[in-house]
Design a protein around this motif. Sequence first.
Motif, mmCIF file in Angstrom:
data_model
loop_
_atom_site.group_PDB
_atom_site.id
_atom_site.type_symbol
_atom_site.label_atom_id
_atom_site.label_comp_id
_atom_site.label_asym_id
_atom_site.label_seq_id
_atom_site.Cartn_x
_atom_site.Cartn_y
_atom_site.Cartn_z
ATOM 1 N N GLU A 32 16.318 -1.648 -52.352
ATOM 2 C CA GLU A 32 15.763 -2.909 -51.846
ATOM 3 C C GLU A 32 15.095 -3.720 -52.938
ATOM 4 O OE1 GLU A 32 13.081 -1.989 -48.714
ATOM 5 O OE2 GLU A 32 14.551 -0.847 -47.537
ATOM 6 N N TYR A 33 14.767 -3.093 -54.068
ATOM 7 C CA TYR A 33 14.047 -3.766 -55.149
ATOM 8 C C TYR A 33 14.970 -4.183 -56.296
ATOM 9 C CZ TYR A 33 9.997 -1.857 -52.716
ATOM 10 O OH TYR A 33 9.059 -1.534 -51.758
ATOM 11 N N TYR A 34 16.261 -3.925 -56.184
ATOM 12 C CA TYR A 34 17.207 -4.174 -57.278
ATOM 13 C C TYR A 34 18.091 -5.379 -56.966
ATOM 14 C CZ TYR A 34 16.141 0.171 -59.773
ATOM 15 O OH TYR A 34 15.516 1.161 -60.490
ATOM 16 N N PRO A 35 17.869 -6.520 -57.626
ATOM 17 C CA PRO A 35 18.717 -7.694 -57.388
ATOM 18 C C PRO A 35 20.188 -7.454 -57.720
ATOM 19 C CG PRO A 35 16.721 -8.288 -58.592
ATOM 20 C CD PRO A 35 16.773 -6.798 -58.574
ATOM 21 N N SER A 36 20.464 -6.473 -58.565
ATOM 22 C CA SER A 36 21.850 -6.161 -58.920
ATOM 23 C C SER A 36 22.573 -5.418 -57.808
ATOM 24 C CB SER A 36 21.873 -5.313 -60.201
ATOM 25 O OG SER A 36 21.044 -4.159 -60.042
ATOM 26 N N ILE A 37 21.811 -4.922 -56.825
ATOM 27 C CA ILE A 37 22.402 -4.124 -55.752
ATOM 28 C C ILE A 37 22.290 -4.821 -54.399
ATOM 29 C CG2 ILE A 37 22.270 -1.910 -54.518
ATOM 30 C CD1 ILE A 37 21.375 -0.628 -57.111
ATOM 31 N N THR A 38 21.197 -5.520 -54.179
ATOM 32 C CA THR A 38 21.016 -6.240 -52.916
ATOM 33 C C THR A 38 20.748 -7.706 -53.189
ATOM 34 O OG1 THR A 38 19.701 -6.377 -50.890
ATOM 35 C CG2 THR A 38 18.547 -5.697 -52.877
ATOM 36 N N GLN A 39 21.244 -8.576 -52.334
ATOM 37 C CA GLN A 39 21.089 -10.026 -52.524
ATOM 38 C C GLN A 39 19.701 -10.510 -52.135
ATOM 39 O OE1 GLN A 39 24.307 -11.913 -50.375
ATOM 40 N NE2 GLN A 39 25.796 -11.459 -51.986
ATOM 41 N N THR A 40 18.956 -9.700 -51.396
ATOM 42 C CA THR A 40 17.616 -10.112 -50.954
ATOM 43 C C THR A 40 16.592 -9.100 -51.460
ATOM 44 O OG1 THR A 40 17.965 -8.958 -48.850
ATOM 45 C CG2 THR A 40 18.479 -11.327 -48.935
ATOM 46 N N ALA A 41 16.535 -8.945 -52.768
ATOM 47 C CA ALA A 41 15.660 -7.940 -53.368
ATOM 48 C C ALA A 41 14.194 -8.277 -53.162
ATOM 49 C CB ALA A 41 15.952 -7.822 -54.856
ATOM 50 N N ARG A 42 13.411 -7.245 -52.920
ATOM 51 C CA ARG A 42 11.963 -7.397 -52.753
ATOM 52 C C ARG A 42 11.282 -7.363 -54.113
ATOM 53 N NH1 ARG A 42 10.371 -2.740 -48.562
ATOM 54 N NH2 ARG A 42 8.281 -3.548 -49.086
ATOM 55 N N ARG A 87 25.504 3.963 -56.652
ATOM 56 C CA ARG A 87 26.344 4.853 -55.852
ATOM 57 C C ARG A 87 25.658 5.292 -54.571
ATOM 58 N NH1 ARG A 87 28.233 4.991 -60.767
ATOM 59 N NH2 ARG A 87 30.275 5.925 -61.295
ATOM 60 N N ASN A 88 24.377 5.000 -54.473
ATOM 61 C CA ASN A 88 23.593 5.351 -53.277
ATOM 62 C C ASN A 88 22.813 4.125 -52.809
ATOM 63 O OD1 ASN A 88 23.681 8.591 -53.186
ATOM 64 N ND2 ASN A 88 23.519 7.938 -55.318
ATOM 65 N N PRO A 89 23.515 3.028 -52.506
ATOM 66 C CA PRO A 89 22.833 1.759 -52.233
ATOM 67 C C PRO A 89 22.038 1.741 -50.928
ATOM 68 C CG PRO A 89 25.176 1.580 -51.774
ATOM 69 C CD PRO A 89 24.975 2.912 -52.416
ATOM 70 N N ASN A 90 22.150 2.775 -50.128
ATOM 71 C CA ASN A 90 21.389 2.812 -48.883
ATOM 72 C C ASN A 90 19.985 3.391 -49.057
ATOM 73 O OD1 ASN A 90 23.516 1.728 -47.334
ATOM 74 N ND2 ASN A 90 24.468 3.757 -47.133
#
Length: 341
Positions: A70-80, A62-65
């Motif tokens: 940045e570390y969650y592949p479930s939330i960002t496609q380019t996870a660190r 709910r707070n993807p910004n």
Amino acid sequence: MSDCRAQFRDLAEWADDSSPLYAHLCREAAEDSDILDIAATVPEGRQAPHLLLAAVHYLLARNPNHRLAEYYPSITQTARDPDDKCFPAFHEFCLDHADDIRPLLRTRRTQTNAVRRSAVLYPAIAQVARAADGPLALVELGPSAGLNLLFDRYRYDYDGRIVGNRDSPITIESSVRHGDPLLPETPPAIRSRVGLDRNPLDVTDEADRDWLRALVWPEHEARHAVLDGALTVARNDPPALIEGDMLDDLPAVLDEIPSDVPVCVVNTLVLYQVPADLDEALTTVLEDRMAERPLHWLTGRPELSGGESVGLDWKRQTDDGIETTHLVDYEPHGAWLSWQP
């Protein structure tokens, strides 16, 4: 707090192979008094690390910004990959959202729906259906959101062999390592289905759906995809779920099913969480019912297979009394199965 610290350390070790992110966060959390203090909100008897990680995952979606995303592949496609900035971001998120995290820790549970286990239930229930006279009344104990109650609405791929509901929006893949499970082209006929759970989750409720997603670890992309597909199926025709105790309320559930209808009671991993005396009492109730009506019980425990896999037994009444057949061992999430008979 020492018990909580030990739980984080244990989960860090266990997660090493399947979730580098959670392994990293747990190792760091075990040494951080702020995080341990928040985790201590979890009621006794529940796994604090699992719940804290799920609560953060739930709120982070709910707070993807936030920089933690940045570390969650479930939330960002380019996870660190986890690095020296990862845990500080986690620490910051937990402290900034502590007022939202604590209520989740007090009220929520680790009620995962391992939908891929339906690939194990498919041949097991087919085996019961072949032995029964007529369509089955399916009763699941501890179903959470009841997604495995809908096993007959999914398509399956067993090493390239496609069976099940071919019109399903999802395909569940599993590998047969041993044996020859019964895999009919079409699913066995189900007359009715109902789940009994102390805290059932409602697939039509957005918060419950998001909690189910949050329980799946961020790197497990295939499990996320299968879960989302199953939720889509379930929302169109939700399974009937009853809030109640699996022992005290089960007789009433069974009494609602006509006595000439064969019943298949199913539980996969729920019994390892209950006291031994409750387990024994449940066995007594079901075995007594087997003498009164056609009733089959598919029951599973980790110790049945003696290792990291899970075992599933089939119990039913025969002319010689209660007969138990060890049907299958399987990977806990259903990635593979080893058929035993």
